[in-house]
Design a protein around this motif. Structure first.
Motif, PDB file in Angstrom:
ATOM      1  N   SER A 117      -9.507   3.654   5.039  1.00 32.85           N
ATOM      2  CA  SER A 117      -9.440   2.682   3.953  1.00 32.85           C
ATOM      3  C   SER A 117     -10.422   3.060   2.851  1.00 32.85           C
ATOM      4  O   SER A 117     -11.489   3.622   3.110  1.00 32.85           O
ATOM      5  CB  SER A 117      -9.784   1.290   4.488  1.00 32.85           C
ATOM      6  OG  SER A 117      -9.870   0.360   3.434  1.00 32.85           O
TER       7      SER A 117
ATOM      8  N   ASP B 190       0.633   1.799   5.822  1.00 33.08           N
ATOM      9  CA  ASP B 190      -0.746   1.599   5.370  1.00 33.08           C
ATOM     10  C   ASP B 190      -1.502   0.533   6.162  1.00 33.08           C
ATOM     11  O   ASP B 190      -2.724   0.612   6.304  1.00 33.08           O
ATOM     12  CB  ASP B 190      -0.764   1.220   3.882  1.00 33.08           C
ATOM     13  CG  ASP B 190      -0.407   2.390   2.978  1.00 33.08           C
ATOM     14  OD1 ASP B 190      -0.370   3.539   3.485  1.00 33.08           O
ATOM     15  OD2 ASP B 190      -0.159   2.176   1.777  1.00 33.08           O
TER      16      ASP B 190
ATOM     17  N   SER C 293      -6.252  -1.861   4.883  1.00 34.61           N
ATOM     18  CA  SER C 293      -5.192  -0.987   4.376  1.00 34.61           C
ATOM     19  C   SER C 293      -5.716   0.441   4.295  1.00 34.61           C
ATOM     20  O   SER C 293      -6.579   0.763   3.467  1.00 34.61           O
ATOM     21  CB  SER C 293      -4.734  -1.470   2.992  1.00 34.61           C
ATOM     22  OG  SER C 293      -3.700  -0.672   2.495  1.00 34.61           O
TER      23      SER C 293
ATOM     24  N   ARG D 105      -5.966   8.518   8.812  1.00 36.10           N
ATOM     25  CA  ARG D 105      -5.991   7.576   7.691  1.00 36.10           C
ATOM     26  C   ARG D 105      -7.341   6.885   7.623  1.00 36.10           C
ATOM     27  O   ARG D 105      -8.024   6.712   8.645  1.00 36.10           O
ATOM     28  CB  ARG D 105      -4.913   6.497   7.882  1.00 36.10           C
ATOM     29  CG  ARG D 105      -3.475   6.965   7.745  1.00 36.10           C
ATOM     30  CD  ARG D 105      -2.543   5.813   8.099  1.00 36.10           C
ATOM     31  NE  ARG D 105      -1.148   6.146   7.899  1.00 36.10           N
ATOM     32  CZ  ARG D 105      -0.459   5.860   6.797  1.00 36.10           C
ATOM     33  NH1 ARG D 105      -1.068   5.241   5.789  1.00 36.10           N
ATOM     34  NH2 ARG D 105       0.815   6.185   6.689  1.00 36.10           N
TER      35      ARG D 105
ATOM     36  N   THR E 197      -5.048   3.646   3.091  1.00 33.52           N
ATOM     37  CA  THR E 197      -4.170   4.333   2.143  1.00 33.52           C
ATOM     38  C   THR E 197      -4.554   5.795   1.927  1.00 33.52           C
ATOM     39  O   THR E 197      -3.779   6.558   1.351  1.00 33.52           O
ATOM     40  CB  THR E 197      -4.205   3.610   0.787  1.00 33.52           C
ATOM     41  OG1 THR E 197      -5.572   3.527   0.334  1.00 33.52           O
ATOM     42  CG2 THR E 197      -3.656   2.195   0.910  1.00 33.52           C
TER      43      THR E 197
END
Length: 364
Positions: free
Chosen positions: A150, A94, A133, A148, A135
């Motif tokens: 945040s 992450d 992060s 990915r 996630t």
């Protein structure tokens, strides 16, 4: 028979581990620290410390608070910026993932972090931090690849760090940041919510109005079309900002000899051209902070594998940086000079140890 006689608290281990990060010149591991201490602190104890409760910005403030109180000044500055600690060979998670680096114009694998750096009385101390992060996973419609992201934007984290600074009653007058945080929303936040002033750069194509009447009628022009005279200060209005700003043009020479132009705006309308430049120049202190954190405090030299251990290593590196900055204030030596002294001492120690082993001498 070895006996691990030292049983240390997490606070003591943090102090020990951050010293180790400053002393090391290669990879930093729990085993390496234990060996350096000749087994007085076990590898397992150090590993448990790194895997304990994840340290936060609030924990950093508790450590740095007494040092900030000693250097506080009313006209101090708070610098907000982000950087990437490169971790190309560490498994993705992450916080270690791909981030776009504006300075290199490409994506980089590593830890993207934001810092609130307090600069006052010649010292720069981090008083808050946030790790990006990512996630959430999603499919990028442009290339069909899974990526990915945040849940929280950097602008939200920018405002969170500044709110935290005000809540902690840190005395400062100006917020400084680069062009990526120079949104109308952030300007309004600093001026109205924080009751502070700012100096920020504007992109050359940013649209401005030269009077309140022009703004009301939607008559905006690009910043780079303005005929700004040397040392001139221009009052302007931005869409989405309900107060006037002062705009200046700063001309400088790049390392390659080319000419560069930077446009700066401030919410404090009593400043002169030179005062604006002098205040914004203090933002430069974030650059040696990033460089020293990575090169002198071993930020990028840990093989930790989990989000918790990576976060706690990052936190310890911050503590190491703080120690170097306080030593700088006490010795008038910069971080790299201090690290060089450690390196020279290590060379001397290695040389003495080699000679104690009676090395073989080669005849001429």
């Amino acid at each position: 028979k070895k006996a691990y006689t030292l049983v240390m608290t997490n606070a003591e281990l943090l102090d020990l581990y951050s010293d180790y990060l400053l002393s090391a010149f290669g990879q930093t591991t729990a085993t390496g620290l234990s060996l350096m201490l000749e087994g007085q602190v076990s590898h397992d104890q150090i590993q448990r410390f790194l895997a304990s409760t994840k340290q936060t910005s609030a924990d950093l403030w508790r450590i740095v608070k007494p040092h900030v109180r000693k250097i506080e000044q009313k006209d101090a500055v708070m610098i907000i910026d982000d950087s990437i600690a490169e971790k190309p060979y560490t498994d993705e998670n992450d916080i270690i993932c791909w981030h776009y680096d504006h300075s290199k114009d490409r994506t980089i694998k590593g830890i993207n972090f934001l810092t609130a750096l307090y600069h006052s009385a010649g010292l720069s101390l981090p008083i808050g931090f946030e790790l990006i992060s990512k996630t959430e996973r999603y499919i990028d419609p442009k290339d069909g690849k899974e990526k990915r992201r945040s849940k929280v934007s950097k602008n939200e984290l920018y405002q969170k760090l500044l709110k935290q600074a005000v809540r902690n009653q840190i005395s400062f007058k100006y917020v400084l940041n680069d062009v990526w945080f120079a949104s109308a929303e952030n300007m309004m936040f600093v001026k109205h919510d924080l009751k502070r002033h700012f100096v920020m750069p504007l992109k050359s194509n940013r649209k401005v109005a030269l009077s309140l009447a022009d703004k009301r009628h939607g008559r905006f022009v690009s910043v780079d079309t303005l005929d700004l005279q040397e040392n001139a200060v221009q009052r302007i209005y931005l869409e989405g900002v309900d107060f006037p700003l002062l705009l200046i043009q700063q001309v400088f020479e790049n390392e390659d000899g080319s000419r560069g132009i930077q446009y700066l705006v401030t919410s404090e309308t009593t400043l002169t051209h030179d005062e604006i430049i002098l205040i914004y120049r203090k933002r430069w202190n974030i650059e040696p902070y990033h460089k020293s954190l990575k090169q002198n405090a071993s930020l990028e030299k840990s093989p930790t594998q989990t989000v918790v251990t990576q976060t706690n290593h990052f936190f310890a590196a911050l503590c190491g940086y703080i120690k170097l900055e306080l030593l700088k204030g006490a010795t008038n030596m910069n971080h790299f000079a201090l690290k060089s002294k450690l390196y020279f001492s290590a060379l001397q120690s290695a040389y003495r140890r080699l000679n104690s082993m009676q090395p073989i001498r080669l005849a001429a």
